[in-house]
Scaffold this motif. Structure first.
Motif, PDB file in Angstrom:
ATOM      1  N   GLY A  40      45.627  62.647  69.874  1.00  0.00           N
ATOM      2  CA  GLY A  40      45.622  61.201  70.060  1.00  0.00           C
ATOM      3  C   GLY A  40      44.435  60.674  70.844  1.00  0.00           C
ATOM      4  N   GLU A  41      43.464  61.549  71.138  1.00  0.00           N
ATOM      5  CA  GLU A  41      42.333  61.149  71.966  1.00  0.00           C
ATOM      6  C   GLU A  41      41.071  60.968  71.122  1.00  0.00           C
ATOM      7  N   ILE A  42      40.316  59.933  71.444  1.00  0.00           N
ATOM      8  CA  ILE A  42      39.003  59.709  70.830  1.00  0.00           C
ATOM      9  C   ILE A  42      37.947  60.086  71.865  1.00  0.00           C
ATOM     10  N   VAL A  43      37.219  61.152  71.577  1.00  0.00           N
ATOM     11  CA  VAL A  43      36.207  61.671  72.499  1.00  0.00           C
ATOM     12  C   VAL A  43      34.826  61.374  71.927  1.00  0.00           C
ATOM     13  N   GLY A  44      33.966  60.775  72.730  1.00  0.00           N
ATOM     14  CA  GLY A  44      32.617  60.450  72.286  1.00  0.00           C
ATOM     15  C   GLY A  44      31.593  61.439  72.809  1.00  0.00           C
ATOM     16  N   ILE A  45      30.514  61.617  72.040  1.00  0.00           N
ATOM     17  CA  ILE A  45      29.354  62.388  72.517  1.00  0.00           C
ATOM     18  C   ILE A  45      28.134  61.486  72.431  1.00  0.00           C
ATOM     19  N   ALA A  46      27.510  61.259  73.610  1.00  0.00           N
ATOM     20  CA  ALA A  46      26.290  60.461  73.682  1.00  0.00           C
ATOM     21  C   ALA A  46      25.100  61.391  73.876  1.00  0.00           C
ATOM     22  N   GLY A  47      23.949  60.969  73.388  1.00  0.00           N
ATOM     23  CA  GLY A  47      22.745  61.775  73.563  1.00  0.00           C
ATOM     24  C   GLY A  47      21.606  61.204  72.753  1.00  0.00           C
ATOM     25  N   LEU A  48      20.397  61.482  73.172  1.00  0.00           N
ATOM     26  CA  LEU A  48      19.236  61.043  72.414  1.00  0.00           C
ATOM     27  C   LEU A  48      19.099  61.865  71.138  1.00  0.00           C
ATOM     28  N   MET A  49      18.322  61.364  70.196  1.00  0.00           N
ATOM     29  CA  MET A  49      18.059  62.116  68.982  1.00  0.00           C
ATOM     30  C   MET A  49      17.396  63.448  69.351  1.00  0.00           C
ATOM     31  N   GLY A  50      17.918  64.554  68.798  1.00  0.00           N
ATOM     32  CA  GLY A  50      17.392  65.874  69.115  1.00  0.00           C
ATOM     33  C   GLY A  50      18.110  66.553  70.267  1.00  0.00           C
ATOM     34  N   LEU A  67      36.541  63.326  67.390  1.00  0.00           N
ATOM     35  CA  LEU A  67      35.267  63.499  68.085  1.00  0.00           C
ATOM     36  C   LEU A  67      34.245  62.588  67.418  1.00  0.00           C
ATOM     37  N   VAL A  68      33.663  61.656  68.175  1.00  0.00           N
ATOM     38  CA  VAL A  68      32.731  60.674  67.629  1.00  0.00           C
ATOM     39  C   VAL A  68      31.346  60.876  68.239  1.00  0.00           C
ATOM     40  N   ILE A  69      30.351  61.067  67.388  1.00  0.00           N
ATOM     41  CA  ILE A  69      28.947  61.128  67.804  1.00  0.00           C
ATOM     42  C   ILE A  69      28.317  59.796  67.427  1.00  0.00           C
ATOM     43  N   SER A  70      27.680  59.129  68.383  1.00  0.00           N
ATOM     44  CA  SER A  70      27.052  57.848  68.072  1.00  0.00           C
ATOM     45  C   SER A  70      25.838  57.628  68.953  1.00  0.00           C
ATOM     46  N   SER A  71      24.795  57.025  68.351  1.00  0.00           N
ATOM     47  CA  SER A  71      23.600  56.660  69.108  1.00  0.00           C
ATOM     48  C   SER A  71      23.726  55.273  69.719  1.00  0.00           C
ATOM     49  N   GLU A  72      24.800  54.553  69.368  1.00  0.00           N
ATOM     50  CA  GLU A  72      25.022  53.213  69.900  1.00  0.00           C
ATOM     51  C   GLU A  72      25.971  53.303  71.092  1.00  0.00           C
ATOM     52  N   LEU A  73      25.424  53.159  72.287  1.00  0.00           N
ATOM     53  CA  LEU A  73      26.243  53.297  73.496  1.00  0.00           C
ATOM     54  C   LEU A  73      27.366  52.257  73.578  1.00  0.00           C
ATOM     55  N   GLN A 116      26.823  51.971  80.382  1.00  0.00           N
ATOM     56  CA  GLN A 116      25.580  52.311  79.679  1.00  0.00           C
ATOM     57  C   GLN A 116      24.560  52.901  80.639  1.00  0.00           C
ATOM     58  N   GLU A 117      24.490  52.351  81.848  1.00  0.00           N
ATOM     59  CA  GLU A 117      23.516  52.822  82.825  1.00  0.00           C
ATOM     60  C   GLU A 117      23.784  54.270  83.217  1.00  0.00           C
ATOM     61  N   LYS A 118      25.051  54.602  83.471  1.00  0.00           N
ATOM     62  CA  LYS A 118      25.409  55.976  83.862  1.00  0.00           C
ATOM     63  C   LYS A 118      25.111  56.951  82.732  1.00  0.00           C
ATOM     64  N   ILE A 119      25.510  56.566  81.528  1.00  0.00           N
ATOM     65  CA  ILE A 119      25.307  57.456  80.376  1.00  0.00           C
ATOM     66  C   ILE A 119      23.819  57.680  80.139  1.00  0.00           C
ATOM     67  N   MET A 120      23.040  56.607  80.168  1.00  0.00           N
ATOM     68  CA  MET A 120      21.605  56.723  79.937  1.00  0.00           C
ATOM     69  C   MET A 120      20.948  57.622  80.979  1.00  0.00           C
ATOM     70  N   LYS A 121      21.408  57.554  82.206  1.00  0.00           N
ATOM     71  CA  LYS A 121      20.867  58.402  83.272  1.00  0.00           C
ATOM     72  C   LYS A 121      21.007  59.881  82.915  1.00  0.00           C
ATOM     73  N   TYR A 122      22.175  60.265  82.401  1.00  0.00           N
ATOM     74  CA  TYR A 122      22.424  61.672  82.116  1.00  0.00           C
ATOM     75  C   TYR A 122      21.954  62.084  80.716  1.00  0.00           C
ATOM     76  N   MET A 123      21.569  61.092  79.885  1.00  0.00           N
ATOM     77  CA  MET A 123      20.927  61.408  78.616  1.00  0.00           C
ATOM     78  C   MET A 123      19.467  61.772  78.817  1.00  0.00           C
ATOM     79  N   THR A 124      18.885  61.259  79.897  1.00  0.00           N
ATOM     80  CA  THR A 124      17.448  61.406  80.101  1.00  0.00           C
ATOM     81  C   THR A 124      17.082  62.230  81.318  1.00  0.00           C
ATOM     82  N   LYS A 125      18.100  62.678  82.074  1.00  0.00           N
ATOM     83  CA  LYS A 125      17.832  63.396  83.314  1.00  0.00           C
ATOM     84  C   LYS A 125      18.822  64.537  83.467  1.00  0.00           C
ATOM     85  N   THR A 126      18.366  65.670  83.991  1.00  0.00           N
ATOM     86  CA  THR A 126      19.274  66.790  84.191  1.00  0.00           C
ATOM     87  C   THR A 126      20.251  66.479  85.311  1.00  0.00           C
ATOM     88  N   GLY A 127      21.355  67.180  85.297  1.00  0.00           N
ATOM     89  CA  GLY A 127      22.406  66.972  86.295  1.00  0.00           C
ATOM     90  C   GLY A 127      23.742  67.073  85.626  1.00  0.00           C
TER      91      GLY A 127
END
Length: 512
Positions: free
Chosen positions: A290-300, A462-468, A497-508
């Motif tokens: 019953g859960e919708i889990v998203g995966i965010a990330g830059l192309m590649g 499981l949803v993969i999307s480039s649109e935050l 969006q700010e939190k997600i973008m931080k971890y898409m572009t920076k290690t941690g």
């Protein structure tokens, strides 16, 4: 000469069983960026194919005036000779040719039948500077990302002395940075006096660059608006597109989350082109019923490779780690075993990998689970019709008949057919890779509603999307992926969006 560079009057185009364009009218001012908006199937791409000669004069009714001259384009070459160039949503580059060869293909720099490669090379360098691409003209196109390939398509158009450039969903396959660069390039071209038509479902992008917007609905012109004079907002555009107010882009949903249905532990996948690199690196995650889990990330980042490797090793030659369903370990050697285990994967590329475009809707829907419509290995045509008709109604697939070929459907309806195909396999875990790419806001809402319904049936999504905003709008929990690894996990209430973008572009690593 008039300030109107293009006028299309009473354009009507009919396909078997459907009127795609019904007396459509369009006026484009010289030097403006004019947006063309509408739901999938509204007729936008069809209208541009009429204009560019893809659909030749005689196959439609109505008149085209370009620079005050009546035009009857029989071929694409005819329209290009007048300076009208279209860049289609599906890029038309040849991957095993160089940049310069692609740019001048069909427009070779030659004398007496002999190509002047020095001139070709020099002109390519000049064109690449114009579009801001710092690559050698000899570079093979298959070595470049989608964003750079899109710039090559634009360079190719400019090489034809373009007066009116038509861009059909130019940012659909681009990440945010590449999209932003392309929009800046369009504004630069506008300063230089170029006229452009942009077709896009991304209304925020239209608001950034468009001077005017024409809205189509069901093959008819609804209205043309001046973006500044009429103070046009996204809600106004959406109302014109769908014929009603859309008060919320994402349907309300209260999740009913149960026990863990799927889990991956230390999942690692080797890059097929570089054995020294792991495209998925020691990834662990879980999905509950019953859960919708998203995966965010830059192309590649490795999102698609992760999804495909889980789906019966559809990607990768060497992988390690463990997969579990309902606590029991899975060993999936191929796609058939993945389907039998109750896993389904909706690809990001519906036209190449999701559909058999030459086949009809009925065949596409039942293709992944033929056993369900077969009797002793023989397809029961009657049962197949019943099942396909059921999905046509349930998924609101807009088509005159299930015998319609998939290639003749709009993008949104094609996506509904792909979803139908995988729902027909009765999966427990559904992986959706860019499920709304290139789809209008009305069709998006319908697909979000379908995803919610599937989750309410106890499936793991499981949803993969480039649109935050999309991930934030539909996910119960979000993982962030960077360079093959998960760098963060957020509950819906903690994500931004700010939190997600931080971890898409920076290690941690952050758990939330």
């Amino acid at each position: 000469m008039s300030s109107i560079i293009l006028e299309m009057r009473n354009i009507t185009k009919t396909f078997p069983g459907v009127k795609a364009l019904d007396n459509v009218n369009l006026k484009i001012k010289k030097g403006e960026i004019h947006a063309l908006c509408g739901e999938n199937g509204a007729g936008k791409s069809t209208l541009m194919k009429v204009l560019s000669g893809v659909y030749p004069h005689g196959s439609y009714s109505g008149d085209i005036y370009f620079e005050d001259e009546v035009c009857e384009f029989k071929t694409i070459k005819n329209s290009e000779s007048k300076g009208i160039v279209i860049i289609h949503q599906e890029l038309a580059l040849i991957p095993y040719l160089s940049i310069s060869e692609n740019i001048f293909l069909g427009n070779e720099q030659s004398k007496r039948g002999i190509i002047n490669f020095n001139e070709t090379y020099a002109k390519t360098i000049d064109l690449l500077k114009v579009v801001g691409l710092n690559e050698s003209p000899d570079t093979m196109v298959n070595q470049l990302g989608v964003g750079k390939q899109q710039l090559i398509e634009i360079a190719k158009a400019i090489s034809k002395e373009v007066k009116l450039l038509i861009l059909d969903e130019p940012t659909a396959a681009l990440n945010e940075d590449d999209s932003e660069n392309l929009l800046k390039l369009m504004l630069e071209f506008k300063k230089q006096g170029m006229t452009m038509i942009i077709i896009s479902h991304k209304l925020n992008e239209i608001a950034k660059v468009a001077d005017s917007i024409t809205i189509l609905r069901d093959g008819k012109t609804i209205e043309t608006l001046d973006m500044k004079k009429d103070n046009v907002k996204e809600d106004r555009i959406i109302k014109g597109m769908v014929g009603r107010d859309l008060t919320n882009l994402y349907p309300d949903h209260t999740p009913k989350i149960g026990e863990t249905i799927f889990e991956a532990k230390n999942w690692t996948v080797q890059d097929v082109t570089n054995s020294a690199r792991n495209v998925v690196d020691d990834v662990s995650f879980h999905i509950r019923r019953g859960e919708i889990v998203g995966i965010a990330g830059l192309m590649g980042a490795g999102r698609t490779e992760l999804a495909m490797s889980i789906f019966g090793k559809a990607y990768g030659t060497k992988m390690s780690g463990q997969l579990f369903k309902d606590g029991k370990e899975l060993t999936l050697k191929n796609i058939t075993q993945a389907i039998d285990a109750g896993i389904a994967y909706v690809t990001e590329d519906r036209k190449s990998f999701g559909l058999v475009l030459e086949e009809d809707i009925k065949t596409n829907i039942t293709l992944a689970n033929l056993r369900r419509v077969a009797n002793k290995s023989i397809i029961d045509d009657g049962q197949e019709v019943v099942e396909a008709e059921n999905f046509r109604k349930k998924m609101n697939i807009k088509t005159p008949a299930i015998t319609q070929k998939a290639m003749n459907l709009s993008g949104g309806n094609q996506q509904k057919v792909v979803l139908s195909k995988w729902i027909f396999t009765e999966p427990d875990i559904l992986i959706l890779d860019e499920p709304t790419r290139g789809i209008d806001v009305g069709a998006k809402y319908e697909i979000y509603s379908i995803i919610n319904q599937l989750a309410d049936q106890g499936k793991g999504i499981l949803v993969i999307s480039s649109e935050l905003p999309e991930l934030l709008g539909i996910s119960d929990r979000i993982y962030v992926m960077r360079e093959g690894a998960f760098t963060a996990e957020f509950e819906r209430k903690d994500a931004s969006q700010e939190k997600i973008m931080k971890y898409m572009t920076k290690t941690g690593v952050e758990q939330g």
